[in-house]
Design a protein around this motif. Structure first.
Motif, short mmCIF file in Angstrom:
data_model
loop_
_atom_site.label_atom_id
_atom_site.label_comp_id
_atom_site.label_asym_id
_atom_site.label_seq_id
_atom_site.Cartn_x
_atom_site.Cartn_y
_atom_site.Cartn_z
N ASN A 1 0.84 -1.19 0.00
CA ASN A 1 0.00 0.00 0.00
C ASN A 1 0.88 1.25 0.00
O ASN A 1 1.44 1.61 1.03
N ILE A 2 1.02 1.90 -1.15
CA ILE A 2 1.80 3.13 -1.26
C ILE A 2 0.93 4.29 -0.81
O ILE A 2 -0.14 4.51 -1.35
N LEU A 3 1.40 5.04 0.19
CA LEU A 3 0.68 6.23 0.63
C LEU A 3 1.06 7.44 -0.20
O LEU A 3 0.23 8.28 -0.50
N SER A 4 2.36 7.55 -0.54
CA SER A 4 2.78 8.66 -1.41
C SER A 4 4.16 8.39 -1.97
O SER A 4 4.92 7.59 -1.44
N THR A 5 4.45 9.07 -3.07
CA THR A 5 5.79 9.07 -3.65
C THR A 5 6.14 10.51 -4.02
O THR A 5 5.27 11.27 -4.46
N VAL A 6 7.39 10.85 -3.81
CA VAL A 6 7.89 12.17 -4.20
C VAL A 6 9.29 11.97 -4.78
O VAL A 6 10.12 11.28 -4.18
N ALA A 7 9.53 12.55 -5.94
CA ALA A 7 10.87 12.52 -6.53
C ALA A 7 11.44 13.94 -6.46
O ALA A 7 10.74 14.91 -6.74
N ALA A 8 12.70 14.02 -6.05
CA ALA A 8 13.33 15.34 -5.91
C ALA A 8 14.79 15.25 -6.34
O ALA A 8 15.46 14.25 -6.09
N GLN A 9 15.27 16.30 -6.98
CA GLN A 9 16.65 16.36 -7.42
C GLN A 9 17.58 16.44 -6.21
O GLN A 9 17.29 17.08 -5.21
N ASP A 10 18.71 15.78 -6.31
CA ASP A 10 19.74 15.79 -5.27
C ASP A 10 20.63 17.01 -5.47
O ASP A 10 20.51 17.73 -6.47
N LEU A 11 21.53 17.26 -4.51
CA LEU A 11 22.52 18.34 -4.69
C LEU A 11 23.31 18.12 -5.97
O LEU A 11 23.63 19.06 -6.69
N ASN A 12 23.65 16.88 -6.24
CA ASN A 12 24.29 16.49 -7.48
C ASN A 12 23.16 16.24 -8.49
O ASN A 12 22.40 15.29 -8.34
N SER A 13 23.05 17.07 -9.50
CA SER A 13 21.92 17.00 -10.44
C SER A 13 21.86 15.70 -11.24
O SER A 13 20.88 15.45 -11.93
N GLU A 14 22.88 14.87 -11.16
CA GLU A 14 22.85 13.58 -11.86
C GLU A 14 21.99 12.55 -11.12
O GLU A 14 21.68 11.50 -11.65
N PHE A 15 21.63 12.87 -9.87
CA PHE A 15 20.89 11.91 -9.05
C PHE A 15 19.59 12.52 -8.54
O PHE A 15 19.46 13.73 -8.43
N SER A 16 18.65 11.66 -8.23
CA SER A 16 17.38 12.07 -7.64
C SER A 16 17.10 11.23 -6.42
O SER A 16 17.54 10.08 -6.32
N HIS A 17 16.36 11.81 -5.49
CA HIS A 17 15.85 11.07 -4.34
C HIS A 17 14.42 10.70 -4.67
O HIS A 17 13.66 11.52 -5.17
#
Length: 138
Positions: free
Chosen positions: A10-26
């Motif tokens: 059961n997924i309540l939420s997902t959020v994608a965000a850019q990391d300090l290093n723009s090559e990676f995302s959280h």
């Protein structure tokens, strides 16, 4: 999301965000379940090719926030009341027109729920809400 739906998590939420290093995302994924479910999700996500690291956050040691934009019906009579509600919650008034007001608020899910409940009687025209963002405090 296919990974989760196949296993009935059961997924309540997902959020994608850019990391300090723009090559990676959280990617922040909030799931509901016991310790077993959390361990299984951690294992499954760790197996994905592009995943470098998985961290399970302790709910007792995080700062958790969501973001909300709310368009509420307004009249000359209700405009002041809506501003008062916004001020109590430290919400920002982004736009005011003759017929509506756009409000913005960041806070805990419970705070956002309370804010929405207080605005409902005025007539919510549109609502946009992010999923939970969380950061460890240690």
């Amino acid at each position: 999301t296919g990974l989760f739906s196949r296993r009935f998590y059961n997924i309540l939420s997902t959020v994608a965000a850019q990391d300090l290093n723009s090559e990676f995302s959280h990617l922040i994924i909030v799931v509901r379940g016991d310790a077993n479910v959390v361990r299984q999700v951690e294992k499954q996500v760790s197996k994905l090719h592009d995943v470098l690291e998985v961290e399970v956050l302790d709910p007792d040691h995080i700062v958790l926030r969501e973001h909300l934009m709310l368009k509420v019906r307004r009249t000359e009579e209700t405009g002041t009341q809506l501003v008062t509600i916004a001020n109590v919650f430290h919400a920002d008034v982004l736009s005011v027109s003759k017929e509506s007001m756009v409000l913005e608020l960041s806070g805990t899910p419970k705070t956002l729920d309370s804010f929405v409940d207080l605005c409902k009687p005025y007539g919510i025209m549109q609502m946009l809400r992010t999923g939970a963002m969380a950061m460890a405090t240690d």
